[in-house]
Scaffold this motif. Structure first.
Motif, PDB file in Angstrom:
ATOM      1  N   ASN A  78      14.107   1.374  13.936  1.00  0.00           N
ATOM      2  CA  ASN A  78      13.148   0.485  13.281  1.00  0.00           C
ATOM      3  C   ASN A  78      13.847  -0.698  12.631  1.00  0.00           C
ATOM      4  O   ASN A  78      13.346  -1.826  12.654  1.00  0.00           O
ATOM      5  CB  ASN A  78      12.356   1.282  12.240  1.00  0.00           C
ATOM      6  CG  ASN A  78      10.909   0.878  12.189  1.00  0.00           C
ATOM      7  OD1 ASN A  78      10.416   0.128  13.015  1.00  0.00           O
ATOM      8  ND2 ASN A  78      10.210   1.372  11.192  1.00  0.00           N
ATOM      9  N   ALA A  79      15.012  -0.447  12.034  1.00  0.00           N
ATOM     10  CA  ALA A  79      15.776  -1.536  11.417  1.00  0.00           C
ATOM     11  C   ALA A  79      16.199  -2.564  12.470  1.00  0.00           C
ATOM     12  O   ALA A  79      16.132  -3.777  12.233  1.00  0.00           O
ATOM     13  CB  ALA A  79      16.999  -0.976  10.692  1.00  0.00           C
ATOM     14  N   ASP A  80      16.606  -2.097  13.634  1.00  0.00           N
ATOM     15  CA  ASP A  80      17.015  -3.010  14.705  1.00  0.00           C
ATOM     16  C   ASP A  80      15.829  -3.830  15.207  1.00  0.00           C
ATOM     17  O   ASP A  80      15.951  -5.040  15.457  1.00  0.00           O
ATOM     18  CB  ASP A  80      17.646  -2.225  15.860  1.00  0.00           C
ATOM     19  CG  ASP A  80      18.195  -3.138  16.944  1.00  0.00           C
ATOM     20  OD1 ASP A  80      19.071  -3.975  16.636  1.00  0.00           O
ATOM     21  OD2 ASP A  80      17.725  -3.043  18.096  1.00  0.00           O
ATOM     22  N   LEU A  91       4.122  -0.595  22.255  1.00  0.00           N
ATOM     23  CA  LEU A  91       4.353   0.787  21.851  1.00  0.00           C
ATOM     24  C   LEU A  91       5.649   1.217  22.515  1.00  0.00           C
ATOM     25  O   LEU A  91       5.717   1.335  23.750  1.00  0.00           O
ATOM     26  CB  LEU A  91       3.189   1.682  22.276  1.00  0.00           C
ATOM     27  CG  LEU A  91       3.368   3.192  22.143  1.00  0.00           C
ATOM     28  CD1 LEU A  91       3.827   3.589  20.749  1.00  0.00           C
ATOM     29  CD2 LEU A  91       2.090   3.930  22.529  1.00  0.00           C
ATOM     30  N   ILE A  92       6.685   1.407  21.720  1.00  0.00           N
ATOM     31  CA  ILE A  92       8.004   1.762  22.247  1.00  0.00           C
ATOM     32  C   ILE A  92       8.186   3.270  22.125  1.00  0.00           C
ATOM     33  O   ILE A  92       8.057   3.833  21.038  1.00  0.00           O
ATOM     34  CB  ILE A  92       9.124   1.009  21.498  1.00  0.00           C
ATOM     35  CG1 ILE A  92       8.946  -0.502  21.688  1.00  0.00           C
ATOM     36  CG2 ILE A  92      10.497   1.464  21.978  1.00  0.00           C
ATOM     37  CD1 ILE A  92       9.962  -1.340  20.933  1.00  0.00           C
ATOM     38  N   PRO A 134       1.691  -0.846  10.798  1.00  0.00           N
ATOM     39  CA  PRO A 134       2.509  -0.835  12.019  1.00  0.00           C
ATOM     40  C   PRO A 134       3.994  -0.840  11.669  1.00  0.00           C
ATOM     41  O   PRO A 134       4.381  -1.234  10.567  1.00  0.00           O
ATOM     42  CB  PRO A 134       2.092  -2.125  12.741  1.00  0.00           C
ATOM     43  CG  PRO A 134       1.504  -2.992  11.684  1.00  0.00           C
ATOM     44  CD  PRO A 134       0.927  -2.087  10.647  1.00  0.00           C
ATOM     45  N   ASP A 135       4.817  -0.389  12.590  1.00  0.00           N
ATOM     46  CA  ASP A 135       6.259  -0.352  12.338  1.00  0.00           C
ATOM     47  C   ASP A 135       6.857  -1.751  12.248  1.00  0.00           C
ATOM     48  O   ASP A 135       7.873  -1.951  11.579  1.00  0.00           O
ATOM     49  CB  ASP A 135       6.962   0.465  13.428  1.00  0.00           C
ATOM     50  CG  ASP A 135       6.647   1.955  13.278  1.00  0.00           C
ATOM     51  OD1 ASP A 135       6.690   2.445  12.141  1.00  0.00           O
ATOM     52  OD2 ASP A 135       6.364   2.613  14.283  1.00  0.00           O
ATOM     53  N   ALA A 136       6.257  -2.699  12.913  1.00  0.00           N
ATOM     54  CA  ALA A 136       6.646  -4.110  12.791  1.00  0.00           C
ATOM     55  C   ALA A 136       5.415  -4.948  13.117  1.00  0.00           C
ATOM     56  O   ALA A 136       4.561  -4.532  13.901  1.00  0.00           O
ATOM     57  CB  ALA A 136       7.796  -4.462  13.744  1.00  0.00           C
ATOM     58  N   ALA A 137       5.323  -6.114  12.497  1.00  0.00           N
ATOM     59  CA  ALA A 137       4.168  -6.983  12.732  1.00  0.00           C
ATOM     60  C   ALA A 137       4.568  -8.437  12.513  1.00  0.00           C
ATOM     61  O   ALA A 137       5.541  -8.736  11.815  1.00  0.00           O
ATOM     62  CB  ALA A 137       3.010  -6.602  11.806  1.00  0.00           C
ATOM     63  N   THR A 141       7.094 -12.151   9.520  1.00  0.00           N
ATOM     64  CA  THR A 141       7.248 -10.780   9.989  1.00  0.00           C
ATOM     65  C   THR A 141       7.054  -9.804   8.833  1.00  0.00           C
ATOM     66  O   THR A 141       7.274 -10.138   7.673  1.00  0.00           O
ATOM     67  CB  THR A 141       8.635 -10.549  10.611  1.00  0.00           C
ATOM     68  OG1 THR A 141       9.645 -10.868   9.643  1.00  0.00           O
ATOM     69  CG2 THR A 141       8.825 -11.401  11.851  1.00  0.00           C
ATOM     70  N   PHE A 142       6.667  -8.569   9.182  1.00  0.00           N
ATOM     71  CA  PHE A 142       6.409  -7.526   8.205  1.00  0.00           C
ATOM     72  C   PHE A 142       6.967  -6.209   8.722  1.00  0.00           C
ATOM     73  O   PHE A 142       6.892  -5.926   9.915  1.00  0.00           O
ATOM     74  CB  PHE A 142       4.899  -7.387   7.962  1.00  0.00           C
ATOM     75  CG  PHE A 142       4.256  -8.667   7.492  1.00  0.00           C
ATOM     76  CD1 PHE A 142       4.102  -8.928   6.145  1.00  0.00           C
ATOM     77  CD2 PHE A 142       3.833  -9.624   8.410  1.00  0.00           C
ATOM     78  CE1 PHE A 142       3.528 -10.114   5.711  1.00  0.00           C
ATOM     79  CE2 PHE A 142       3.259 -10.811   7.989  1.00  0.00           C
ATOM     80  CZ  PHE A 142       3.110 -11.063   6.629  1.00  0.00           C
ATOM     81  N   ASP A 143       7.523  -5.403   7.794  1.00  0.00           N
ATOM     82  CA  ASP A 143       8.116  -4.140   8.212  1.00  0.00           C
ATOM     83  C   ASP A 143       7.123  -2.989   8.071  1.00  0.00           C
ATOM     84  O   ASP A 143       5.958  -3.186   7.739  1.00  0.00           O
ATOM     85  CB  ASP A 143       9.420  -3.871   7.454  1.00  0.00           C
ATOM     86  CG  ASP A 143       9.201  -3.595   5.966  1.00  0.00           C
ATOM     87  OD1 ASP A 143       8.038  -3.408   5.543  1.00  0.00           O
ATOM     88  OD2 ASP A 143      10.199  -3.558   5.224  1.00  0.00           O
ATOM     89  N   SER A 144       7.632  -1.774   8.296  1.00  0.00           N
ATOM     90  CA  SER A 144       6.752  -0.603   8.369  1.00  0.00           C
ATOM     91  C   SER A 144       6.167  -0.181   7.029  1.00  0.00           C
ATOM     92  O   SER A 144       5.264   0.660   6.988  1.00  0.00           O
ATOM     93  CB  SER A 144       7.517   0.577   8.973  1.00  0.00           C
ATOM     94  OG  SER A 144       8.631   0.905   8.157  1.00  0.00           O
ATOM     95  N   SER A 145       6.641  -0.734   5.947  1.00  0.00           N
ATOM     96  CA  SER A 145       6.076  -0.373   4.642  1.00  0.00           C
ATOM     97  C   SER A 145       4.873  -1.238   4.271  1.00  0.00           C
ATOM     98  O   SER A 145       4.302  -1.076   3.196  1.00  0.00           O
ATOM     99  CB  SER A 145       7.153  -0.502   3.549  1.00  0.00           C
ATOM    100  OG  SER A 145       7.600  -1.836   3.446  1.00  0.00           O
TER     101      SER A 145
END
Length: 201
Positions: free
Chosen positions: A63-65, A158-159, A99-102, A82-86
């Motif tokens: 997720n960090a990558d 979706l990975i 989402p995990d990334a957006a 961009t936005f992270d999973s939190s």
């Protein structure tokens, strides 16, 4: 609220809890999330509370990558954020999803009030990404991706590292399944962005 966490303690995570009877307001749901920072919460359009534990180390690294690559592109492109999973978003159907990334176009983000930005912003991202972890149900994630598109997302990935696949979601089109790709293109939504997947497999 105690009853919810007693039920969670007896149940394998992630778990869905029916919270219709609680009638949580947006402010109460936000406070629930702030009071339990070690857990991730989502609320479906049907008022089912989804409670998820922290990710495992491998998923966290992946997720960090993902967020690093997306943010690096976005800083160069300059047209969105961009936005992270939190990060949680309130979708038009009432669901609150993380989402995990957006990525959201800046002109859409800028029309929100400061108060809306501080909470679960009432907006569906233009681009969403979900990363399947070892315990995630693939059908549940596929339903979630379809929900994003139904609520306005223009592109979704979706990975699935487990099966080395990427499912690409576009409005009005069939889902495209890529088998063990080395990269995936951001199309016209994320112009010139090609996500490198070599290290994720």
């Amino acid at each position: 609220m105690t009853d919810i966490f007693e039920q969670v303690a007896r149940t394998a995570l992630p778990v869905a809890v029916d919270v219709h009877a609680l009638q949580l307001t947006d402010a109460q749901f936000l406070q629930l999330c702030r009071d339990n920072r070690d857990l991730r919460f989502e609320l479906t359009a049907e008022a089912a509370l989804i409670i998820m534990p922290p990710t495992g180390s491998l998923t966290g690294w992946r997720n960090a990558d993902i967020n690093y690559q997306l943010t690096a592109w976005a800083k160069g492109d300059g047209t969105g954020l961009t936005f992270d999973s939190s990060t949680g978003f309130k979708l038009p159907n009432g669901a609150k999803r993380s989402p995990d990334a957006a990525w959201i176009k800046r002109d859409r983000w800028d029309v929100l009030t400061d108060q809306e930005k501080e909470g679960f912003a009432p907006i569906c991202p233009d681009f969403v990404l979900e990363l399947r972890s070892a315990d995630d149900s693939l059908p549940a994630l596929q339903d979630k991706m379809a929900e994003y598109l139904d609520n306005g997302a223009q592109l979704g990935w979706l990975i699935d590292p487990k099966d080395k696949r990427v499912y690409v979601y576009r409005p009005g089109q069939s889902v495209e399944c890529l088998e063990q790709p080395e990269g995936v293109s951001g199309d016209a939504i994320l112009p010139a962005f090609v996500f490198n997947l070599k290290g994720l497999w």
